[in-house]
Scaffold this motif. Structure first.
Motif, mmCIF file in Angstrom:
data_model
loop_
_atom_site.group_PDB
_atom_site.id
_atom_site.type_symbol
_atom_site.label_atom_id
_atom_site.label_comp_id
_atom_site.label_asym_id
_atom_site.label_seq_id
_atom_site.Cartn_x
_atom_site.Cartn_y
_atom_site.Cartn_z
ATOM 1 N N MET A 39 47.466 29.275 -7.341
ATOM 2 C CA MET A 39 46.803 30.119 -6.355
ATOM 3 C C MET A 39 47.486 31.485 -6.270
ATOM 4 S SD MET A 39 44.198 28.424 -5.313
ATOM 5 C CE MET A 39 44.162 27.937 -7.059
ATOM 6 N N ASN A 40 48.800 31.495 -6.388
ATOM 7 C CA ASN A 40 49.516 32.766 -6.365
ATOM 8 C C ASN A 40 49.164 33.624 -7.573
ATOM 9 O OD1 ASN A 40 50.835 32.128 -3.968
ATOM 10 N ND2 ASN A 40 52.621 31.257 -5.003
ATOM 11 N N ARG A 41 48.895 32.982 -8.726
ATOM 12 C CA ARG A 41 48.517 33.728 -9.930
ATOM 13 C C ARG A 41 47.220 34.498 -9.722
ATOM 14 N NH1 ARG A 41 47.549 30.006 -14.622
ATOM 15 N NH2 ARG A 41 46.934 31.937 -15.652
ATOM 16 N N ARG A 42 46.343 33.991 -8.873
ATOM 17 C CA ARG A 42 45.049 34.649 -8.671
ATOM 18 C C ARG A 42 45.202 36.060 -8.124
ATOM 19 N NH1 ARG A 42 40.952 30.823 -5.461
ATOM 20 N NH2 ARG A 42 42.147 31.779 -3.777
ATOM 21 N N GLU A 43 46.340 36.341 -7.485
ATOM 22 C CA GLU A 43 46.557 37.660 -6.895
ATOM 23 C C GLU A 43 46.618 38.752 -7.954
ATOM 24 O OE1 GLU A 43 50.001 37.411 -4.441
ATOM 25 O OE2 GLU A 43 49.178 35.830 -3.154
ATOM 26 N N LEU A 80 40.416 31.919 -11.871
ATOM 27 C CA LEU A 80 39.149 31.867 -11.130
ATOM 28 C C LEU A 80 38.963 30.559 -10.369
ATOM 29 C CD1 LEU A 80 36.739 33.367 -13.841
ATOM 30 C CD2 LEU A 80 37.893 34.569 -11.969
ATOM 31 N N GLN A 81 39.980 29.719 -10.343
ATOM 32 C CA GLN A 81 39.847 28.408 -9.711
ATOM 33 C C GLN A 81 40.077 28.475 -8.205
ATOM 34 O OE1 GLN A 81 42.571 25.754 -11.681
ATOM 35 N NE2 GLN A 81 41.575 25.990 -13.681
ATOM 36 N N THR A 82 39.358 27.618 -7.479
ATOM 37 C CA THR A 82 39.661 27.408 -6.071
ATOM 38 C C THR A 82 40.827 26.430 -5.979
ATOM 39 O OG1 THR A 82 38.153 25.526 -5.896
ATOM 40 C CG2 THR A 82 37.256 27.717 -5.393
ATOM 41 N N GLU A 83 41.404 26.327 -4.815
ATOM 42 C CA GLU A 83 42.536 25.415 -4.625
ATOM 43 C C GLU A 83 42.133 23.970 -4.911
ATOM 44 O OE1 GLU A 83 45.791 24.149 -1.157
ATOM 45 O OE2 GLU A 83 44.533 25.938 -0.935
ATOM 46 N N THR A 84 40.962 23.566 -4.438
ATOM 47 C CA THR A 84 40.510 22.192 -4.655
ATOM 48 C C THR A 84 40.281 21.908 -6.130
ATOM 49 O OG1 THR A 84 39.454 22.143 -2.478
ATOM 50 C CG2 THR A 84 38.730 20.503 -4.079
ATOM 51 N N TYR A 85 39.641 22.842 -6.820
ATOM 52 C CA TYR A 85 39.382 22.665 -8.258
ATOM 53 C C TYR A 85 40.704 22.534 -9.007
ATOM 54 C CZ TYR A 85 37.059 23.368 -12.786
ATOM 55 O OH TYR A 85 36.574 23.209 -14.068
ATOM 56 N N ALA A 86 41.669 23.400 -8.687
ATOM 57 C CA ALA A 86 42.973 23.358 -9.353
ATOM 58 C C ALA A 86 43.666 22.029 -9.087
ATOM 59 C CB ALA A 86 43.843 24.515 -8.870
ATOM 60 N N HIS A 87 43.602 21.567 -7.861
ATOM 61 C CA HIS A 87 44.244 20.307 -7.486
ATOM 62 C C HIS A 87 43.668 19.148 -8.298
ATOM 63 C CE1 HIS A 87 45.225 16.739 -5.085
ATOM 64 N NE2 HIS A 87 46.239 17.445 -4.597
ATOM 65 N N ARG A 88 42.352 19.076 -8.387
ATOM 66 C CA ARG A 88 41.723 17.971 -9.106
ATOM 67 C C ARG A 88 41.994 18.070 -10.606
ATOM 68 N NH1 ARG A 88 39.208 14.814 -5.786
ATOM 69 N NH2 ARG A 88 38.207 15.576 -3.872
#
Length: 283
Positions: free
Chosen positions: A147-151, A118-126
């Motif tokens: 991000m690919n896992r979100r698919e 459920l994370q956004t790219e920015t959240y995951a990065h931080r």
């Protein structure tokens, strides 16, 4: 200093050594896997998976095997070394991700951070940066992989997904207002998908089960359920029936005290309106 000479010719890698000892001791005893299961009271398939290196089992299983074979604390000691080997975490996590991708149903509880799916790219990065990954190619690769896992949650064959988030998850914001708003909006959007159910465990529920353990229950195509439990320092794949049942019971108790999906969405909308302005240090 001359290189250490291998005395026994046995593996020096903790997990593999544990597997070798399990196989050797059972062969010396002359037990079949089914006989071992009948004597010790666990499903015989657990011992097969342990001997195949698919799971370590639990310390109580290692202790029972030590008693059965008369090996004092040999297997328990090897189990501790294998479970504590940092190289094993990535292996276990890769196995979990493979199972997650095939799961027909996923039940997630997150006590502290937004779950990876459920994370956004920015959240995951931080989050990954705070976890110790320095800026660079490895961090970028890990973010891309997440991000690919979100698919998994969209498209044909997407699993039924339920996530229970502790209120802490929604109260602990990113410092940048726009980034935090992006994450909150993403949660609302994902919750609108027909296969996704999002609930929040409020502070008013009091002290509950799984207080510091991120937990995922995966219902696999063949009908069995496995679990992944993770703290800030380690993660473990739980496959034996007794352990999975205990985690499922705890999860169900949490769900009994969580807000409904509609109430959860309303709560996130309120938090979104209250999203803090950036601090002076971040300007």
């Amino acid at each position: 200093m001359p290189p250490r000479r291998a005395v026994t010719g046995r593996s020096q890698e903790p997990r593999q050594r544990f597997v070798e000892e399990l196989r050797l001791l059972r062969a010396q005893k002359g037990d079949s896997l089914r006989q071992l299961g009948e004597v010790l009271g666990w499903d015989w398939s657990l011992f097969g998976k342990m001997e195949a290196g698919q799971t370590l089992g639990g310390p109580e299983v290692a202790q029972a095997l030590d008693q059965h074979y008369g090996t004092k604390d040999l297997l328990l000691t090897l189990w501790e070394l294998a479970a504590g080997d940092p190289t094993q975490f990535k292996e276990r996590y890769r196995h979990f991700m493979t199972l997650e991708a095939a799961a027909k149903g996923i039940q997630q509880y997150s006590p502290a951070v937004v779950p990876g799916l459920l994370q956004t790219e920015t959240y995951a990065h931080r989050l990954l940066f705070l976890g110790g990954l320095a800026p660079g190619a490895e961090l970028d690769q890990q973010v891309e992989a997440r991000m690919n896992r979100r698919e998994i949650l969209s498209g044909d064959g997407a699993p039924q997904f339920r996530a229970i988030l502790d209120e802490t998850v929604l109260r602990r914001a990113l410092l940048e207002r726009e980034e935090w708003q992006e994450q909150l909006k993403h949660l609302i959007e994902v919750a609108e998908q027909p296969n996704v159910t999002l609930q929040m465990l409020p502070f008013t529920a009091g002290l509950r089960e799984l207080t510091n353990t991120d937990t995922a229950l995966l219902r696999l195509p063949e009908g069995r359920t496995v679990a992944w439990v993770e703290t800030g320092y380690d993660g473990q794949l739980v496959q034996e029936n007794a352990g999975v049942e205990r985690l499922q019971f705890s999860y169900d108790r949490l769900r009994d005290h969580a807000l409904s999906p509609r109430e959860t969405t309303a709560f996130i909308l309120r938090i979104l309106e209250e999203a803090p302005c950036p601090s002076a240090d971040s300007m």
